[in-house]
Enzyme design. Structure first.
Site, PDB file in Angstrom:
ATOM      1  CE1 TYR A   1      -4.197   1.682   0.436  1.00  0.00           C
ATOM      2  CE2 TYR A   1      -3.024   3.042   2.029  1.00  0.00           C
ATOM      3  CZ  TYR A   1      -4.132   2.811   1.230  1.00  0.00           C
ATOM      4  OH  TYR A   1      -5.186   3.711   1.230  1.00  0.00           O
TER       5      TYR A   1
ATOM      6  CG  ASP B   1       0.487  -7.040  10.774  1.00  0.00           C
ATOM      7  OD1 ASP B   1       0.275  -5.816  10.849  1.00  0.00           O
ATOM      8  OD2 ASP B   1       0.643  -7.648   9.693  1.00  0.00           O
TER       9      ASP B   1
ATOM     10  CG  HIS C   1       2.249  -4.682   8.120  1.00  0.00           C
ATOM     11  ND1 HIS C   1       1.344  -5.686   7.854  1.00  0.00           N
ATOM     12  CD2 HIS C   1       2.346  -3.953   6.971  1.00  0.00           C
ATOM     13  CE1 HIS C   1       0.906  -5.579   6.612  1.00  0.00           C
ATOM     14  NE2 HIS C   1       1.495  -4.541   6.054  1.00  0.00           N
TER      15      HIS C   1
END
Length: 323
Positions: A92, A274, A303
């Site tokens: 992202y 995460d 993450h």
């Protein structure tokens, strides 16, 4: 950072109900048929590079709406004959980056196609493909999670998932690629795209999905304050009367609904600390995944997941499914 989700023994058996609209299959069939009404026009132009062991090509193909999408194609310079290929999708906020950032797979003997990400590529990795269906369409920051979210027809990820399918078709069109040996790969958003493609393309050799995003979407917005899921929560916080409309749209893009349609062997990875892609969202996808599968668990990571520690497993998996 601490464990933020269910215990591992609960996660291993976590199989939540899915929310799937009745026209899910028709929606995606029609979407891909519309994209395929445009010529693919995949083009690969040799790039001058100081690299001597890897051939680099600047790639373009037509994705959603016939829009040109950029990419990189890298392959070992000494290779002869069609090669197995890795089609990679980016996390992202990132784009295809600079070509010399992407040398692992070509160095391991694969053709490596890296898809640029429309309208992103300004958060951490360079991108240059605009999203021609949005105002101010160049690469932008901070996010796209609510772009067009009030209808599945206009939602940003309809375009991006379609681009991802067409990227496989573009890779298969390359003369140095063996189209029967394609593995889709990505981390975070890239992992989510790989899983969506696995549910939409029936003849992949394998799927590598690291800490995948875009899974179990409503649940994700309810258990983490981390971005990008927080973009959706913030939208619903303001548009109080649109919440159910938002999640109806998202049901067309939830990775769980692609996982149940996927048949290719898959290797997932998950990190138990995460906060961006909580482990229950990853295990929900993994447990619904219909094909052969395995998962690597990193208990004390966030993450970032396994990073370089996951590479040997990915290489071994890719070699096994493309032999």
């Amino acid at each position: 950072m601490a464990f933020i989700d269910k215990d591992l023994d609960e996660l291993v058996g976590y199989l939540p109900a899915r929310t799937e609209p009745g026209d899910f299959a028709a929606f995606w069939s029609d979407t891909l048929a519309a994209a395929r009404s445009h010529p693919l026009d995949a083009a690969f132009t040799a790039l001058e590079s100081p690299l001597t062991t890897v051939v680099v090509e600047d790639a373009t193909f037509r994705g959603y709406g016939g829009q040109p999408i950029k990419g990189w194609m890298l392959r070992p310079a000494a290779a002869t004959g069609p090669l197995p290929a890795i089609v990679e999708y980016v996390g992202y906020g990132g784009g295809r980056g600079l070509h010399f950032e992407r040398l692992l797979w070509a160095s391991a003997g694969y053709a490596h196609f890296v898809m640029d990400t429309r309208g992103q590529g300004a958060g951490w990795s360079v991108g240059e493909t605009p999203d021609d269906f949005a105002d101010g369409n160049g690469p932008a920051y901070p996010g796209v999670m609510t772009r067009g979210i009030l209808a599945p027809e206009t939602y940003y990820y309809r375009r991006l998932y379609t681009d991802a399918v067409r990227a496989v078709e573009a890779a298969r069109s390359h003369p140095h690629v063996d189209g029967s040996r394609i593995v889709v790969h990505g981390g975070s958003q890239g992992g989510g795209l790989a899983l969506a493609v696995a549910g939409l393309v029936g003849d992949l050799a394998g799927v590598l999905a690291d800490v995948p995003f875009l899974q179990h979407l409503r649940h994700a917005t309810e258990i983490t304050d981390g971005f990008p899921y927080k973009e959706i929560a913030n939208f619903c916080k303001v548009h109080r009367d649109k919440t159910e409309q938002v999640f109806r749209t998202l049901s067309y893009f939830d990775g769980l609904n692609f996982a149940v349609r996927a048949g290719a062997p898959a290797l997932y990875s998950v990190a138990l600390m995460d906060e961006i892609c909580p482990p229950s969202t990853v295990f929900a996808s993994y447990n619904h995944y219909a094909g052969p599968k395995e998962i690597t668990v990193y208990p004390y990571n966030g993450h970032e997941g396994g990073q370089a520690h996951q590479v040997p497993a990915a290489l071994s998996f890719a070699a096994a499914v493309t032999k």
